[in-house]
Design an enzyme around this catalytic site. Structure first.
Site, PDB file in Angstrom:
ATOM      1  N   TRP A 128       0.871  -1.185   0.000  1.00 31.36           N
ATOM      2  CA  TRP A 128       0.000   0.000   0.000  1.00 31.36           C
ATOM      3  C   TRP A 128       0.907   1.233   0.000  1.00 31.36           C
ATOM      4  O   TRP A 128       1.803   1.324   0.858  1.00 31.36           O
ATOM      5  CB  TRP A 128      -0.877  -0.042   1.262  1.00 31.36           C
ATOM      6  N   ASP A 209      -1.195  -5.751   9.460  1.00 30.87           N
ATOM      7  CA  ASP A 209      -2.123  -4.745   8.965  1.00 30.87           C
ATOM      8  C   ASP A 209      -3.382  -5.450   8.476  1.00 30.87           C
ATOM      9  O   ASP A 209      -3.362  -6.155   7.464  1.00 30.87           O
ATOM     10  CB  ASP A 209      -1.433  -3.972   7.815  1.00 30.87           C
ATOM     11  N   ALA A 211      -6.741  -4.678   7.114  1.00 28.29           N
ATOM     12  CA  ALA A 211      -7.655  -3.656   6.588  1.00 28.29           C
ATOM     13  C   ALA A 211      -8.814  -4.269   5.808  1.00 28.29           C
ATOM     14  O   ALA A 211      -9.731  -3.555   5.408  1.00 28.29           O
ATOM     15  CB  ALA A 211      -6.884  -2.675   5.693  1.00 28.29           C
ATOM     16  N   LYS A 244     -13.311  -0.739   5.442  1.00 28.65           N
ATOM     17  CA  LYS A 244     -13.850  -1.484   4.296  1.00 28.65           C
ATOM     18  C   LYS A 244     -14.948  -2.447   4.723  1.00 28.65           C
ATOM     19  O   LYS A 244     -15.987  -2.515   4.087  1.00 28.65           O
ATOM     20  CB  LYS A 244     -12.741  -2.278   3.595  1.00 28.65           C
TER      21      LYS A 244
HETATM   22  N1  PMP Z   1      -3.697  -0.751   5.201  1.00 31.46           N
HETATM   23  C1  PMP Z   1      -4.004  -1.074   3.953  1.00 31.46           C
HETATM   24  C2  PMP Z   1      -3.289  -2.221   3.325  1.00 31.46           C
HETATM   25  C3  PMP Z   1      -4.967  -0.357   3.249  1.00 31.46           C
HETATM   26  O1  PMP Z   1      -5.249  -0.702   1.995  1.00 31.46           O
HETATM   27  C4  PMP Z   1      -5.616   0.718   3.888  1.00 31.46           C
HETATM   28  C5  PMP Z   1      -6.679   1.512   3.199  1.00 31.46           C
HETATM   29  N2  PMP Z   1      -6.558   1.705   1.880  1.00 31.46           N
HETATM   30  C6  PMP Z   1      -5.268   1.022   5.191  1.00 31.46           C
HETATM   31  C7  PMP Z   1      -4.315   0.266   5.824  1.00 31.46           C
HETATM   32  C8  PMP Z   1      -5.858   2.187   5.937  1.00 31.46           C
HETATM   33  O2  PMP Z   1      -7.196   2.118   6.147  1.00 31.46           O
HETATM   34  P1  PMP Z   1      -8.007   3.293   6.823  1.00 31.46           P
HETATM   35  O3  PMP Z   1      -8.777   3.953   5.741  1.00 31.46           O
HETATM   36  O4  PMP Z   1      -8.848   2.606   7.832  1.00 31.46           O
HETATM   37  O5  PMP Z   1      -7.042   4.239   7.464  1.00 31.46           O
END
Ligand code: PMP
Length: 394
Positions: A128, A209, A211, A244
């Site tokens: 990411w 992580d 998400a 999500k």
């Molecule tokens: N980690 C990953 C791998 C993500 O794809 C995302 C969101 N795109 C996040 C963390 C962060 O998510 P949030 O919108 O809850 O901050």
């Protein structure tokens, strides 16, 4: 003083939102920003969320502050999604409500620095795009290894293991719990076990992580790797996002969970996590936390949420399988996508090819070639595949 600032490039994916909105081509397809979309291309508020909001509006009788770790009912409601129903670990777990998953990653990184100012974080690439600047801003030294080979569409597991062999005690290892962003390629459980053993042997600490829990196979399946790691290493950091799986993106709701070696260290860990949160935003916002708490603690709402989550996951998987069924386009093997998980796939495209897809065919995706499968539907898949074929065969 401020004249020293030079304008920074804007976020390459968020920038696509405006371009897409301004595009008048009726066939345009948005595979850019990583949000769930239904068959009609919309990202509606989940019905369970709407119901929870109505209840909160009715029942909330104070807006007074919570502590720096946020809403404790939220933490209690979310913990079983991560750790399962068993309370065996309970005294080793410290939770803190955070500003989305991003806030949890930031707190985790700062906590690691508080423990070891020389800590490095091992990050597999591609990842990411916010991971690297976020960890660097927190003060961690970044060490990367190639996690995934985009051309062959395979995980470089031996590179990963070789890289982690040179990790030092007190280093952090970033792992994507499931639905790897941007590749969709997750380790299998045997590989997870090997990684966990190596982390434990080296005295490193995993930062998992999470998400996309629930958007791969199911809530129960998607958490298995994370739970396996926790069972094999003494300490774990978990950044959990509700963006999500609850569709709460802009409400900014997530949690940091720290699993300590034993119950004795919990209150010291908690005091540091709270201190770190306090120095940035004092206390987190409550609306998202109240929604998640309401959904998870009221069986009727939970049932509705679960069925909506399952429907989203099935739709994404359906799109994935439909694309995989196209087998090969312009030399890209799409079959590989069929075994991957979650919202994303990373296509081996050059920036020029991505730009041509956007400018000549109104197909929008991240410059890396990452596509959000939720942007596809039964009607637009043939147009996407044929546009891809034309650009690749040019
Ligand atoms: N980690 C990953 C791998 C993500 O794809 C995302 C969101 N795109 C996040 C963390 C962060 O998510 P949030 O919108 O809850 O901050």
């Amino acid at each position: 003083m401020l004249e020293v600032l030079k304008e920074l490039p804007s976020d390459s994916v968020l920038g696509l939102i405006k371009l897409f909105a301004a595009d008048t081509n009726a066939d345009k397809i948005d595979l850019g920003v990583g949000v769930y979309k239904n068959e009609q291309g919309k990202t509606p508020v989940m019905a369970a969320v709407k119901m929870a909001e109505a209840r909160i509006l009715e029942a909330e009788n104070s807006k007074t502050y919570y502590g720096s770790d946020g809403n404790s009912a939220f933490l209690e409601a979310v913990a079983p999604l991560v750790f399962g129903a068993s309370t065996a670990l309970a005294d080793r777990i410290v939770g803190c409500q955070t500003v989305g998953g991003t806030g949890a990653l930031q707190l985790a990184a700062k906590l690691a620095i508080s423990c070891n100012k020389d800590a490095a974080i091992w990050v597999g690439t591609p990842t990411w795009p916010n991971h690297l600047p976020l960890f660097a801003a927190a003060g961690l030294e970044i060490k990367t290894y190639e996690y995934y080979d985009v051309k062959s569409q395979k995980i470089n597991f031996s590179d990963m293991i070789n890289a982690l062999q040179s990790g030092r005690a007190g280093d952090v290892v970033l792992l994507h719990a499931c639905c790897h962003n941007p590749t969709g390629a997750d380790l299998d459980l045997d590989q997870w076990a090997q990684v966990a053993s190596l982390i434990a042997e080296k005295g490193m600490i995993p930062l998992i992580d999470s998400a996309y829990l629930g958007l791969g196979v199911s809530l129960e399946q998607d958490v298995k790797a994370l739970q396996l790691v926790i069972s094999r290493v003494p300490e774990t950091l978990i950044a959990f996002s509700c963006s999500k799986n609850f569709g709460l993106y802009r409400e900014r709701i997530g949690a940091l969970f720290v699993v300590g070696k034993d119950g004795h260290s919990s209150s010291a860990i908690k005091s540091h996590v709270q201190y770190l949160a306090r120095t940035v935003y004092s206390t987190p916002p409550n609306h998202g936390a109240a929604i998640v708490t309401s959904i998870l603690s009221e069986p009727g709402l939970k049932k509705i949420w679960l069925s909506e989550l399952v429907e989203s996951t099935q739709r994404i998987n359906d799109m994935r399988q439909q694309l995989a069924a196209s087998s090969s386009v312009g030399g890209i093997d799409l079959v590989a996508l069929g075994n991957q998980k979650g919202m994303f796939a990373l296509l081996p495209l050059s920036v020029d090819q991505v730009n041509t897809l956007r400018d000549s065919f109104s197909v929008y995706m991240a410059p890396s070639g990452r596509i959000n499968l939720a942007g596809l539907n039964r009607e637009n898949i043939p147009y996407f595949v044929s546009s891809l074929g034309k650009v690749l065969n040019e």
